[in-house]
Design a protein around this motif. Structure first.
Motif, PDB file in Angstrom:
ATOM      1  N   GLU A 159      39.075 -25.381  55.014  1.00 58.07           N
ATOM      2  CA  GLU A 159      39.473 -26.506  54.060  1.00 58.07           C
ATOM      3  C   GLU A 159      40.532 -26.143  52.910  1.00 58.07           C
ATOM      4  OE1 GLU A 159      35.134 -28.093  53.040  1.00 58.07           O
ATOM      5  OE2 GLU A 159      35.191 -25.978  53.104  1.00 58.07           O
ATOM      6  N   SER A 160      41.108 -27.216  52.498  1.00 59.48           N
ATOM      7  CA  SER A 160      41.924 -27.220  51.175  1.00 59.48           C
ATOM      8  C   SER A 160      41.618 -26.178  50.214  1.00 59.48           C
ATOM      9  CB  SER A 160      42.218 -28.598  50.765  1.00 59.48           C
ATOM     10  OG  SER A 160      42.844 -29.260  51.571  1.00 59.48           O
ATOM     11  N   GLY A 161      42.193 -25.399  49.796  1.00 55.55           N
ATOM     12  CA  GLY A 161      41.924 -24.250  48.646  1.00 55.55           C
ATOM     13  C   GLY A 161      41.201 -23.055  49.184  1.00 55.55           C
ATOM     14  N   CYS A 162      41.219 -22.924  50.404  1.00 59.07           N
ATOM     15  CA  CYS A 162      40.515 -21.709  50.985  1.00 59.07           C
ATOM     16  C   CYS A 162      41.414 -20.438  51.126  1.00 59.07           C
ATOM     17  CB  CYS A 162      40.032 -21.832  52.321  1.00 59.07           C
ATOM     18  SG  CYS A 162      41.148 -21.979  53.637  1.00 59.07           S
ATOM     19  N   GLY A 163      42.744 -20.815  50.692  1.00 62.97           N
ATOM     20  CA  GLY A 163      43.416 -19.414  50.463  1.00 62.97           C
ATOM     21  C   GLY A 163      44.568 -19.380  51.719  1.00 62.97           C
ATOM     22  N   LYS A 164      44.405 -20.220  52.828  1.00 61.48           N
ATOM     23  CA  LYS A 164      45.274 -19.989  53.946  1.00 61.48           C
ATOM     24  C   LYS A 164      46.752 -20.033  53.707  1.00 61.48           C
ATOM     25  CE  LYS A 164      44.290 -24.846  55.537  1.00 61.48           C
ATOM     26  NZ  LYS A 164      43.647 -25.189  54.309  1.00 61.48           N
ATOM     27  N   SER A 165      47.341 -20.706  52.857  1.00 65.33           N
ATOM     28  CA  SER A 165      48.636 -21.154  52.434  1.00 65.33           C
ATOM     29  C   SER A 165      49.052 -19.589  51.885  1.00 65.33           C
ATOM     30  CB  SER A 165      48.905 -22.204  51.708  1.00 65.33           C
ATOM     31  OG  SER A 165      48.968 -23.367  52.583  1.00 65.33           O
ATOM     32  N   THR A 166      48.296 -19.395  50.861  1.00 67.15           N
ATOM     33  CA  THR A 166      48.747 -17.845  50.213  1.00 67.15           C
ATOM     34  C   THR A 166      48.789 -16.902  51.198  1.00 67.15           C
ATOM     35  OG1 THR A 166      47.506 -18.908  48.337  1.00 67.15           O
ATOM     36  CG2 THR A 166      47.890 -16.641  48.271  1.00 67.15           C
ATOM     37  N   MET A 225      38.661 -19.681  58.167  1.00 61.18           N
ATOM     38  CA  MET A 225      38.680 -19.038  56.826  1.00 61.18           C
ATOM     39  C   MET A 225      37.997 -19.991  55.904  1.00 61.18           C
ATOM     40  SD  MET A 225      42.496 -18.115  54.953  1.00 61.18           S
ATOM     41  CE  MET A 225      42.409 -17.111  53.476  1.00 61.18           C
ATOM     42  N   TYR A 226      36.922 -18.926  54.994  1.00 57.96           N
ATOM     43  CA  TYR A 226      36.218 -19.899  54.037  1.00 57.96           C
ATOM     44  C   TYR A 226      36.274 -19.021  52.598  1.00 57.96           C
ATOM     45  CZ  TYR A 226      32.694 -22.372  51.709  1.00 57.96           C
ATOM     46  OH  TYR A 226      31.818 -23.064  50.872  1.00 57.96           O
ATOM     47  N   LEU A 227      36.889 -19.731  51.755  1.00 56.36           N
ATOM     48  CA  LEU A 227      37.130 -19.099  50.321  1.00 56.36           C
ATOM     49  C   LEU A 227      37.910 -17.706  50.373  1.00 56.36           C
ATOM     50  CD1 LEU A 227      34.043 -19.917  48.152  1.00 56.36           C
ATOM     51  CD2 LEU A 227      36.419 -20.761  48.114  1.00 56.36           C
ATOM     52  N   MET A 238      53.028 -17.180  66.928  1.00 53.60           N
ATOM     53  CA  MET A 238      52.902 -18.060  65.872  1.00 53.60           C
ATOM     54  C   MET A 238      51.624 -18.205  65.406  1.00 53.60           C
ATOM     55  SD  MET A 238      53.704 -22.226  65.762  1.00 53.60           S
ATOM     56  CE  MET A 238      52.482 -22.761  67.130  1.00 53.60           C
ATOM     57  N   ILE A 239      51.386 -18.070  63.912  1.00 59.33           N
ATOM     58  CA  ILE A 239      50.297 -18.105  63.190  1.00 59.33           C
ATOM     59  C   ILE A 239      50.395 -19.814  62.755  1.00 59.33           C
ATOM     60  CG2 ILE A 239      48.915 -17.637  61.014  1.00 59.33           C
ATOM     61  CD1 ILE A 239      50.138 -14.873  61.623  1.00 59.33           C
ATOM     62  N   PHE A 240      49.450 -20.690  63.254  1.00 56.39           N
ATOM     63  CA  PHE A 240      49.362 -22.076  62.854  1.00 56.39           C
ATOM     64  C   PHE A 240      48.156 -22.102  61.873  1.00 56.39           C
ATOM     65  CE2 PHE A 240      48.077 -26.411  63.879  1.00 56.39           C
ATOM     66  CZ  PHE A 240      49.448 -26.989  64.080  1.00 56.39           C
ATOM     67  N   ILE A 241      48.736 -22.903  60.798  1.00 58.89           N
ATOM     68  CA  ILE A 241      47.568 -22.837  59.732  1.00 58.89           C
ATOM     69  C   ILE A 241      47.531 -24.272  59.531  1.00 58.89           C
ATOM     70  CG2 ILE A 241      47.320 -22.859  57.278  1.00 58.89           C
ATOM     71  CD1 ILE A 241      49.378 -20.267  57.154  1.00 58.89           C
ATOM     72  N   SER A 242      46.098 -24.570  59.740  1.00 60.12           N
ATOM     73  CA  SER A 242      45.671 -25.918  59.591  1.00 60.12           C
ATOM     74  C   SER A 242      44.327 -26.302  59.160  1.00 60.12           C
ATOM     75  CB  SER A 242      45.776 -26.558  60.936  1.00 60.12           C
ATOM     76  OG  SER A 242      45.352 -28.045  61.108  1.00 60.12           O
ATOM     77  N   GLU A 299      30.097 -29.752  47.043  1.00 67.27           N
ATOM     78  CA  GLU A 299      31.523 -29.714  47.408  1.00 67.27           C
ATOM     79  C   GLU A 299      31.738 -28.295  47.632  1.00 67.27           C
ATOM     80  OE1 GLU A 299      33.628 -32.347  47.356  1.00 67.27           O
ATOM     81  OE2 GLU A 299      31.987 -33.764  47.402  1.00 67.27           O
ATOM     82  N   PRO A 300      32.960 -27.893  48.031  1.00 66.50           N
ATOM     83  CA  PRO A 300      33.491 -26.630  48.487  1.00 66.50           C
ATOM     84  C   PRO A 300      33.506 -26.092  46.895  1.00 66.50           C
ATOM     85  CG  PRO A 300      34.937 -27.976  49.696  1.00 66.50           C
ATOM     86  CD  PRO A 300      33.978 -28.774  48.604  1.00 66.50           C
ATOM     87  N   PRO A 301      32.864 -24.629  46.775  1.00 72.17           N
ATOM     88  CA  PRO A 301      32.963 -24.067  45.557  1.00 72.17           C
ATOM     89  C   PRO A 301      34.423 -23.579  45.242  1.00 72.17           C
ATOM     90  CG  PRO A 301      31.807 -22.737  47.018  1.00 72.17           C
ATOM     91  CD  PRO A 301      32.237 -24.065  47.667  1.00 72.17           C
ATOM     92  N   THR A 302      34.658 -23.027  43.840  1.00 68.78           N
ATOM     93  CA  THR A 302      36.076 -22.617  43.851  1.00 68.78           C
ATOM     94  C   THR A 302      36.092 -20.862  44.137  1.00 68.78           C
ATOM     95  OG1 THR A 302      35.396 -21.866  41.523  1.00 68.78           O
ATOM     96  CG2 THR A 302      36.427 -24.253  41.777  1.00 68.78           C
ATOM     97  N   PRO A 303      37.137 -20.288  44.445  1.00 70.48           N
ATOM     98  CA  PRO A 303      37.278 -19.103  44.749  1.00 70.48           C
ATOM     99  C   PRO A 303      37.174 -18.253  43.218  1.00 70.48           C
ATOM    100  CG  PRO A 303      39.537 -19.901  44.620  1.00 70.48           C
ATOM    101  CD  PRO A 303      38.655 -20.948  44.146  1.00 70.48           C
ATOM    102  N   VAL A 304      36.530 -18.557  42.139  1.00 73.36           N
ATOM    103  CA  VAL A 304      36.384 -17.867  41.018  1.00 73.36           C
ATOM    104  C   VAL A 304      34.760 -17.373  40.862  1.00 73.36           C
ATOM    105  CG1 VAL A 304      36.376 -18.119  38.369  1.00 73.36           C
ATOM    106  CG2 VAL A 304      37.665 -19.568  39.792  1.00 73.36           C
ATOM    107  N   GLY A 305      34.920 -16.020  40.555  1.00 68.46           N
ATOM    108  CA  GLY A 305      33.564 -15.329  40.696  1.00 68.46           C
ATOM    109  C   GLY A 305      32.809 -15.419  41.738  1.00 68.46           C
ATOM    110  N   THR A 306      33.378 -15.195  43.058  1.00 69.05           N
ATOM    111  CA  THR A 306      32.353 -15.272  44.210  1.00 69.05           C
ATOM    112  C   THR A 306      31.492 -14.042  44.447  1.00 69.05           C
ATOM    113  OG1 THR A 306      34.301 -14.577  45.344  1.00 69.05           O
ATOM    114  CG2 THR A 306      33.881 -16.813  45.362  1.00 69.05           C
ATOM    115  N   GLY A 307      30.609 -14.207  45.187  1.00 68.88           N
ATOM    116  CA  GLY A 307      29.790 -13.358  45.572  1.00 68.88           C
ATOM    117  C   GLY A 307      28.597 -12.970  44.372  1.00 68.88           C
ATOM    118  N   PRO A 308      27.599 -11.777  44.624  1.00 69.06           N
ATOM    119  CA  PRO A 308      28.004 -10.767  45.933  1.00 69.06           C
ATOM    120  C   PRO A 308      27.522 -11.373  47.115  1.00 69.06           C
ATOM    121  CG  PRO A 308      25.818 -10.430  44.595  1.00 69.06           C
ATOM    122  CD  PRO A 308      26.612 -11.724  43.889  1.00 69.06           C
TER     123      PRO A 308
END
Length: 320
Positions: free
Chosen positions: A46-53, A228-230, A208-212, A275-284
């Motif tokens: 999903e958008s925001g999961c870190g795949k572009s980074t 990929m998730y978070l 190729m690595i195809f990100i989508s 909704e998808p949570p943010t990647p802030v303070g994830t876990g444990p």
């Protein structure tokens, strides 16, 4: 197959300053992957999961917080110190938005001939012009001579993304990172762009690595798929295994909600909460726990390790 790139523990954390310094943003959170020569690996999320980074780190546009990336067995930090041009020639990226990719002050001729000149490809300016005209014609920009003096704003999104693909392939790289290359294009031209890209990488034996975020398109393009998730890879395997035999609950959600060509096909769509949570303070625990339809107390307490399911298929879940 021989390994081209190996990624181990790759991490990118952003640490805010001031009062929020404890709220670490875990954009990419410890990824282990490898891609073989001539292979197409799809990264879905999903958008925001870190795949572009993640993709930007692979071509050294972002610096990792931790972990390692080896290209043909050599750490990319070492390659960049010893021969930066060699790395840039062999690892190219196609970006999501073709309108933000190019300097608007340069025409198409300059955009395409400059990298050839920098890497000493072609013995003369005329030879470089002939090279770009040939590949432009091959990718459907005809007659090429009518386009080389135009500027980016004078081309459509589809034409401009063709130029992005051409520029990345002109140097005959060993690896292409394609970051959602058709998501901003009109539906009518997406298939053409995908097929142009596939034809070129097959012709040159390019990996190729195809990100989508689109599992249907990625399934068509890829030999292998990683979900990929978070910031974490939760499942990886051959395209057939992932599409037909998904094991992670998140993968099953994605596939069950994927649009089908057949309007009469009946599917049991899996709904997720919130909704998808943010990647802030994830876990444990498992990052998908709050939305998972199969979550239990164990999932909340600790993050599951990757399980080897055989045949190169791995998934990170307690409930398999």
């Amino acid at each position: 197959m021989n390994s081209l790139m190996k990624i181990k523990g790759l991490t990118k954390w952003y640490i805010p300053k001031g009062k929020n310094k404890n709220k670490i943003i875990k954009a990419v959170d410890g990824i282990d992957l490898s891609i073989n020569k001539g292979e197409v690996l799809g990264i879905i999320g999903e958008s925001g999961c870190g795949k572009s980074t993640f993709g930007r780190m692979l071509v050294a546009l972002e610096k990792p917080t931790a972990g390692s990336i080896k290209f043909e067995g050599v750490p990319i930090n070492q390659i960049l110190k010893e021969n930066q041009l060699h790395f840039k020639k062999n690892c190219q990226m196609i970006f999501q938005d073709p309108f933000d990719t190019f300097d608007p002050r340069n025409n198409i001729q300059r955009i395409l001939t400059t990298p050839l000149k920098i890497h000493n490809i072609g013995s003369s300016h005329k030879e470089r012009i002939d090279m770009i005209i040939e590949i432009m014609e091959e990718t459907g920009i005809k007659p090429a001579k009518d386009f080389i003096h135009r500027y980016p704003h004078e081309l459509s999104g589809g034409q401009l993304q063709r130029i992005s693909i051409i520029r990345s392939m002109l140097l005959n790289p060993k690896l292409i990172i394609a970051d959602e290359p058709v998501s901003m294009l009109d539906v009518s031209v997406r298939a053409d762009i995908i097929n142009i890209l596939l034809n070129l990488i097959k012709k040159h034996g390019t990996s190729m690595i195809f990100i989508s975020h689109d599992i249907a398109t990625t399934g068509y393009v890829s030999d292998k798929i990683a979900i990929m998730y978070l910031g974490k890879i939760v499942e990886i395997g051959s395209t057939d295994d992932i599409i037909k035999n998904a094991q992670h609950p998140y993968t099953k959600v994605l596939i069950s909600n994927c649009a089908s060509i057949d309007p009469f096909e009946k599917r049991n769509r899996i709904k997720v909460k919130g909704e998808p949570p943010t990647p802030v303070g994830t876990g444990p625990g498992c990052y998908f726990y709050e939305r998972c339809y199969r979550g239990n107390d164990r999932c909340k307490e600790s993050y599951p390790e990757m399980m080897d399911l055989g045949n190169g298929h791995y998934a990170s879940c307690f409930n398999i």
